[in-house]
Design a protein around this motif. Sequence first.
Motif, PDB file in Angstrom:
ATOM      1  N   ASN A 191      58.045  78.171  55.687  1.00 31.93           N
ATOM      2  CA  ASN A 191      58.548  76.970  56.339  1.00 31.93           C
ATOM      3  C   ASN A 191      58.876  75.932  55.280  1.00 31.93           C
ATOM      4  O   ASN A 191      58.152  75.753  54.318  1.00 31.93           O
ATOM      5  N   SER A 192      59.936  75.270  55.499  1.00 33.21           N
ATOM      6  CA  SER A 192      60.249  74.181  54.576  1.00 33.21           C
ATOM      7  C   SER A 192      59.483  72.939  54.991  1.00 33.21           C
ATOM      8  O   SER A 192      59.002  72.820  56.108  1.00 33.21           O
ATOM      9  N   ILE A 214      57.992  71.374  58.970  1.00 37.03           N
ATOM     10  CA  ILE A 214      56.614  70.956  59.231  1.00 37.03           C
ATOM     11  C   ILE A 214      56.585  69.479  59.607  1.00 37.03           C
ATOM     12  O   ILE A 214      55.919  69.073  60.547  1.00 37.03           O
ATOM     13  N   GLY A 215      57.344  68.666  58.911  1.00 34.41           N
ATOM     14  CA  GLY A 215      57.401  67.234  59.203  1.00 34.41           C
ATOM     15  C   GLY A 215      57.958  66.951  60.580  1.00 34.41           C
ATOM     16  O   GLY A 215      57.467  66.074  61.296  1.00 34.41           O
ATOM     17  N   SER A 216      58.973  67.710  61.012  1.00 32.39           N
ATOM     18  CA  SER A 216      59.550  67.459  62.336  1.00 32.39           C
ATOM     19  C   SER A 216      58.597  67.909  63.444  1.00 32.39           C
ATOM     20  O   SER A 216      58.550  67.289  64.504  1.00 32.39           O
ATOM     21  N   SER A 244      57.130  65.482  66.210  1.00 34.67           N
ATOM     22  CA  SER A 244      57.238  65.817  67.631  1.00 34.67           C
ATOM     23  C   SER A 244      55.870  65.745  68.311  1.00 34.67           C
ATOM     24  O   SER A 244      55.749  65.250  69.429  1.00 34.67           O
ATOM     25  N   ALA A 245      54.838  66.234  67.643  1.00 32.21           N
ATOM     26  CA  ALA A 245      53.479  66.180  68.189  1.00 32.21           C
ATOM     27  C   ALA A 245      53.025  64.732  68.360  1.00 32.21           C
ATOM     28  O   ALA A 245      52.391  64.380  69.365  1.00 32.21           O
ATOM     29  N   ILE A 246      53.344  63.888  67.397  1.00 33.88           N
ATOM     30  CA  ILE A 246      52.986  62.469  67.472  1.00 33.88           C
ATOM     31  C   ILE A 246      53.715  61.803  68.640  1.00 33.88           C
ATOM     32  O   ILE A 246      53.118  61.054  69.413  1.00 33.88           O
ATOM     33  N   GLU A 247      54.996  62.104  68.785  1.00 28.92           N
ATOM     34  CA  GLU A 247      55.767  61.537  69.891  1.00 28.92           C
ATOM     35  C   GLU A 247      55.224  61.998  71.236  1.00 28.92           C
ATOM     36  O   GLU A 247      55.122  61.205  72.175  1.00 28.92           O
ATOM     37  N   ASP A 248      54.860  63.280  71.346  1.00 34.07           N
ATOM     38  CA  ASP A 248      54.275  63.792  72.585  1.00 34.07           C
ATOM     39  C   ASP A 248      52.979  63.067  72.926  1.00 34.07           C
ATOM     40  O   ASP A 248      52.741  62.698  74.076  1.00 34.07           O
ATOM     41  N   GLU A 249      52.142  62.867  71.912  1.00 29.91           N
ATOM     42  CA  GLU A 249      50.880  62.159  72.132  1.00 29.91           C
ATOM     43  C   GLU A 249      51.128  60.711  72.562  1.00 29.91           C
ATOM     44  O   GLU A 249      50.457  60.194  73.454  1.00 29.91           O
ATOM     45  N   LEU A 250      52.100  60.049  71.953  1.00 30.71           N
ATOM     46  CA  LEU A 250      52.434  58.670  72.339  1.00 30.71           C
ATOM     47  C   LEU A 250      52.946  58.611  73.778  1.00 30.71           C
ATOM     48  O   LEU A 250      52.579  57.707  74.531  1.00 30.71           O
TER      49      LEU A 250
END
Length: 178
Positions: free
Chosen positions: A3-4, A8-10, A14-20
């Motif tokens: 993985n580049s 991993i950053g995206s 995405s996980a942070i946005e889902d949690e928010l």
Amino acid sequence: MTNSRGEIGSREQSAIEDELLNELYREMLRVARHRLHHKSDATDVVQEAWVRILEKRDTLRESNKIIPWAKTIAANLALNANRARRVKPVSELSEDYAAGESGAGRLSEPETMAELTDILGRLEPATRTLLLYKFYYGFKDDEIAAALQVPVGTVKARIHRGKARLKAEAGGAGAMDL
């Protein structure tokens, strides 16, 4: 399979946005439950709030104020839902009964029935029976008079006094809206 760093950053983003978004949903649900008289309407109110947020997202001036903005929308929609569910007070309800409307179908909500049962329970048994015969079962005054073997005028007078007592009990119980 490597993985580049960008992938991993995206995923993390995405996980942070889902949690928010989940946190925002929980906050809006909390506000809606707090404001609603009927807690079962909370998910509907929050769903409507999400629709409003998506429709009006261009009107939000400061993106860091999204949580208070969303909570305000949810609170306003909860108040609107309360207004939409509001029904007539006891005094107007008894006037409808006097005009010949049957109220048995309208008094189907458990909270309303429990409140009405409580108020009726505070009345004398004879008064409670007369009011139930007249307004719940829909008996006519002459039918009640025949069943109780009293004059029709006596039945009318007792029902009138019973309605007055019912209104007094409802007024003493606080803001009872049936």
